[in-house]
Design an enzyme around this catalytic site. Structure first.
Site, PDB file in Angstrom:
ATOM      1  CE  LYS A  90     -59.667   5.970-108.200  1.00 31.70           C
ATOM      2  NZ  LYS A  90     -60.737   6.216-107.365  1.00 31.70           N
ATOM      3  NE  ARG A 124     -67.835  10.694-109.918  1.00 23.58           N
ATOM      4  CZ  ARG A 124     -66.844   9.726-109.906  1.00 23.58           C
ATOM      5  NH1 ARG A 124     -66.487   9.145-110.824  1.00 23.58           N
ATOM      6  NH2 ARG A 124     -66.610   9.360-108.795  1.00 23.58           N
ATOM      7  NE  ARG A 132     -63.588  14.410-111.618  1.00 21.10           N
ATOM      8  CZ  ARG A 132     -63.358  13.735-112.739  1.00 21.10           C
ATOM      9  NH1 ARG A 132     -63.396  12.412-112.816  1.00 21.10           N
ATOM     10  NH2 ARG A 132     -62.658  14.259-113.822  1.00 21.10           N
TER      11      ARG A 132
HETATM   12  P1  AMP Z   1     -63.391   5.881-109.846  1.00 19.21           P
HETATM   13  O1  AMP Z   1     -64.575   6.631-109.020  1.00 19.21           O
HETATM   14  O2  AMP Z   1     -62.874   4.731-109.216  1.00 19.21           O
HETATM   15  O3  AMP Z   1     -63.769   5.662-111.011  1.00 19.21           O
HETATM   16  O4  AMP Z   1     -62.126   6.704-110.183  1.00 19.21           O
HETATM   17  C1  AMP Z   1     -62.188   7.769-110.578  1.00 19.21           C
HETATM   18  C2  AMP Z   1     -62.359   8.943-109.474  1.00 19.21           C
HETATM   19  O5  AMP Z   1     -61.070   8.989-108.467  1.00 19.21           O
HETATM   20  C3  AMP Z   1     -62.434  10.293-109.918  1.00 19.21           C
HETATM   21  O6  AMP Z   1     -63.817  10.868-110.623  1.00 19.21           O
HETATM   22  C4  AMP Z   1     -61.934  11.202-108.825  1.00 19.21           C
HETATM   23  O7  AMP Z   1     -63.110  11.646-107.818  1.00 19.21           O
HETATM   24  C5  AMP Z   1     -61.154  10.326-107.727  1.00 19.21           C
HETATM   25  N1  AMP Z   1     -59.700  10.643-107.840  1.00 19.21           N
HETATM   26  C6  AMP Z   1     -59.249  10.445-106.603  1.00 19.21           C
HETATM   27  N2  AMP Z   1     -57.658  10.651-106.867  1.00 19.21           N
HETATM   28  C7  AMP Z   1     -57.748  11.408-107.795  1.00 19.21           C
HETATM   29  C8  AMP Z   1     -56.703  11.921-108.840  1.00 19.21           C
HETATM   30  N3  AMP Z   1     -55.275  12.166-108.110  1.00 19.21           N
HETATM   31  N4  AMP Z   1     -56.726  12.186-110.195  1.00 19.21           N
HETATM   32  C9  AMP Z   1     -57.822  12.030-110.570  1.00 19.21           C
HETATM   33  N5  AMP Z   1     -59.113  11.298-109.879  1.00 19.21           N
HETATM   34  C10 AMP Z   1     -58.810  11.102-108.823  1.00 19.21           C
END
Ligand code: AMP
Length: 601
Positions: A268, A288, A273
């Site tokens: 991650k 996003r 994004r």
């Molecule tokens: P969060 O922002 O903590 O809700 O996590 C979701 C976000 O993680 C997504 O919107 C992406 O921007 C980010 N992200 C980073 N690495 C990945 C990955 N390998 N697959 C999907 N999302 C990812």
């Protein structure tokens, strides 16, 4: 259509508080709007003049709007400012001053939606004609012909805050109602339950279309023109962003494997994004929130042309700044500096980006959204060629919690945010947070799994329903072992059952202290101080810095808990056995090191 009719409907919507009523009024309005004007009305309700991804903002400052009011009404700048400071809303200010001006004025030309929209478009940042003076003139022209109610909305639209309380979900609901009524003249006569079912079904189809084509104005036009059957042709299209899928969270590797079984587990990355649409030499990058951020990342645009094979495709990934010298990812605070409108080239040199692709939803005209993730990933692997900027996200297929845990620790060790587990069989679920993606980050792996044992130092009598218990929330503290002081860290108002409230009230009322007990350090004042005696267990989402609380306070900033909730009483612990400041500090530093969760979703 006369803008007056629209403004009157907006006024009605603004003055009801029930969402159902609001939706009904809105449905009535959109049924009345001719099909060639519905797009404009929908954009205006969204506080826009075009879908967000086109970047045509009308947003301009309060100053300019005030000047336009001055110009149109003849009131002085001072009058406008004074009225504004009373009302706090330029819309109401414009309304009141136009009302004043109109006494005695007999002739007002009617404003049409067409005219309002055309002037706003000419004022917009992209494709607009420019000068502040012209913008002021265009707005003043609208005020000149506006009724007081119309003026209220004309002033608010350029501020991108129309204050109707209507969001996209309400607009979609209203369309569902409008269609239901069109389809069945007796819709209103049906039982409430049946009406709700019909509405939900229609709404779902409308939302599905919106999820793959984020232009609600366009969807509205299709609905007006062709009804629900028109939606069958709405599909993912290069140049128009889809609404991104979102990840659920689970607290442990074990729970992730229980939920998904064998799954794909990816690094991650902690950047931003990006959704990228490639249509031959036209490449667009969306955020996003569906904004068009193409111009910000010249190196990505270039890399798409050289590293992505298909002529047409829609791909998704995370971009982050990368230090080529040390081969390390930069933290989020650095990466975010690349999201800028100026000095783009300079920053691009300073902090070059890497793009890690993790999904593909369209390739050469083939919609891949309903393909299982395993197929999409295979496709993704086949369309990327080697290069300096674009890579695939690191991915492993895992079916064992121990192996997942190891992978997670490895990623944390590399300074990444955690892992993202993905259901191999799931389609791409646009616009929704479902368990097809599950994130695991240190912030809730570490902090959430760790509870804190905190000392009650004060309490607040309940409000509303809780008045009967004499207790609504607790002020709690950690223990500063060095100074033998209890320092406030949170106000806890959730997790308290009725039985606990009654029990705690009877315990605490016996140890109430008239003034702050000497061993207690707290700038937050509860309604009742109590001697530090009882310990409770508290769970929280995060430890944050706060000027309010005294725990570990340095240079005006203490540590506090985000979303604290009581889990149980710790009758087995003395106050001095509570979580110490040192422990809190340690937890905070681990969290800070590995989780840079500054984003808001
Ligand atoms: P969060 O922002 O903590 O809700 O996590 C979701 C976000 O993680 C997504 O919107 C992406 O921007 C980010 N992200 C980073 N690495 C990945 C990955 N390998 N697959 C999907 N999302 C990812």
């Amino acid at each position: 259509m006369d803008f007056k009719i629209v403004a009157e409907y907006f006024d009605r919507i603004e003055n009801v508080s029930s969402r159902l009523e609001m939706t009904d009024i809105l449905a009535e309005l959109i049924a009345k709007v001719p099909k060639d004007e519905i797009k404009k009305i929908v954009y205006l309700m969204q506080g826009q003049i075009a879908p967000a991804f086109e970047g045509q903002e009308i947003g301009f400052g309060e100053k300019l709007i005030s000047s336009a009011i001055v110009k149109a009404t003849g009131f002085s700048r001072k009058d406008v400012d004074e009225r504004f400071s009373k009302t706090g809303d330029l819309g109401t200010t414009a309304e009141q001053l136009i009302e004043g001006k109109q006494q005695g004025s007999l002739f007002v030309t009617e404003l049409t939606v067409e005219k309002v929209f055309a002037n706003l478009q000419r004022m917009s940042t992209r494709g607009g004609e420019g000068s502040q003076e012209l913008k002021k003139k265009l707005l003043a022209e609208l005020f000149n012909s506006a009724s007081p109610t119309e003026a209220r909305y004309i002033a608010r639209i350029p501020l991108s805050n129309i204050r109707l309380g209507v969001g996209d979900p309400t607009i979609m609901d209203a369309f569902a109602i409008m269609i239901a009524k069109q389809n069945d003249k007796e819709f209103e006569e049906k039982k409430e339950d049946d009406r709700r079912k019909i509405k939900i079904e229609l709404r779902e189809q409308i939302e599905n279309a919106y999820n793959v084509y984020s232009d609600l104005g366009e969807i509205a036009e299709i609905l007006k023109e062709h009804g629900m059957k028109g939606l069958a042709n709405v599909s993912i299209t290069p140049g128009t962003p889809i609404r991104p899928t979102a990840a659920e969270r689970l607290p442990s590797a074990k729970e992730i494997i229980e939920k998904l079984g064998k799954c794909a587990v990816e690094s991650k990355y902690d950047g931003f994004r990006v959704m990228i649409s490639k249509d031959n030499d036209k490449v667009k990058i969306f955020s996003r929130q569906s904004e068009d951020i193409t111009d910000m990342f010249p190196e990505i645009i270039e890399a798409i042309q050289t590293q992505i094979k298909p002529k047409k495709c829609f791909i998704e990934g995370e971009a982050l700044a990368y230090n080529n010298e040390t081969n390390e990812y930069y933290p989020f605070q650095i990466t975010i500096q690349r999201k800028r409108k100026y000095d783009i080239e300079k920053k691009a040199k300073e902090y070059p980006l890497k793009l890690f692709l993790f999904d593909v939803v369209l390739v050469d005209g083939k919609n891949m959204m309903n393909e299982p993730f395993r197929n999409r990933r295979k496709k993704l692997e086949s369309i990327v060629t080697k290069g300096d900027i674009i890579e695939l996200s690191e991915m492993k297929i895992i079916d064992d919690p121990g192996v997942l845990e190891e992978f997670f620790e490895e990623k944390i060790g590399q300074g990444l945010e955690g892992i993202m587990a993905k259901d191999l069989d799931a389609p791409y679920i646009a616009g929704a947070r479902k368990f097809s993606w599950i994130k695991l980050k240190r912030s809730y792996k570490g902090t959430l799994d760790d509870t804190l044992d905190l000392v009650i130092i004060g309490y607040y009598p309940g409000k509303g329903k809780r008045t009967q218990f004499g207790l609504g929330a607790l002020l709690v503290a950690s223990y500063n072992a060095k100074k033998d002081r209890f320092e406030s860290i949170a106000k806890v108002g959730t997790g308290l059952t009725e039985d606990t409230l009654v029990e705690l009230e009877s315990m605490l009322s016996k140890i109430v202290s008239k003034a702050r007990p000497v061993r207690v350090i707290s700038e937050v004042e509860p309604d009742y101080w109590v001697e530090p005696k009882y310990v409770i267990e508290v769970r929280a989402d995060e430890i944050t810095q706060s000027p309010m609380h005294s725990c570990c306070k340095k240079e005006g900033k203490g540590l506090a808990l985000r979303f604290p909730r009581m889990t149980r009483q710790r009758g087995d612990k003395l106050a001095e056995q509570a979580t110490t400041n040192k422990e809190v500090e340690k937890m905070f530093s681990i969290q800070k090191r590995v989780s840079m969760d500054y984003r808001q979703n």
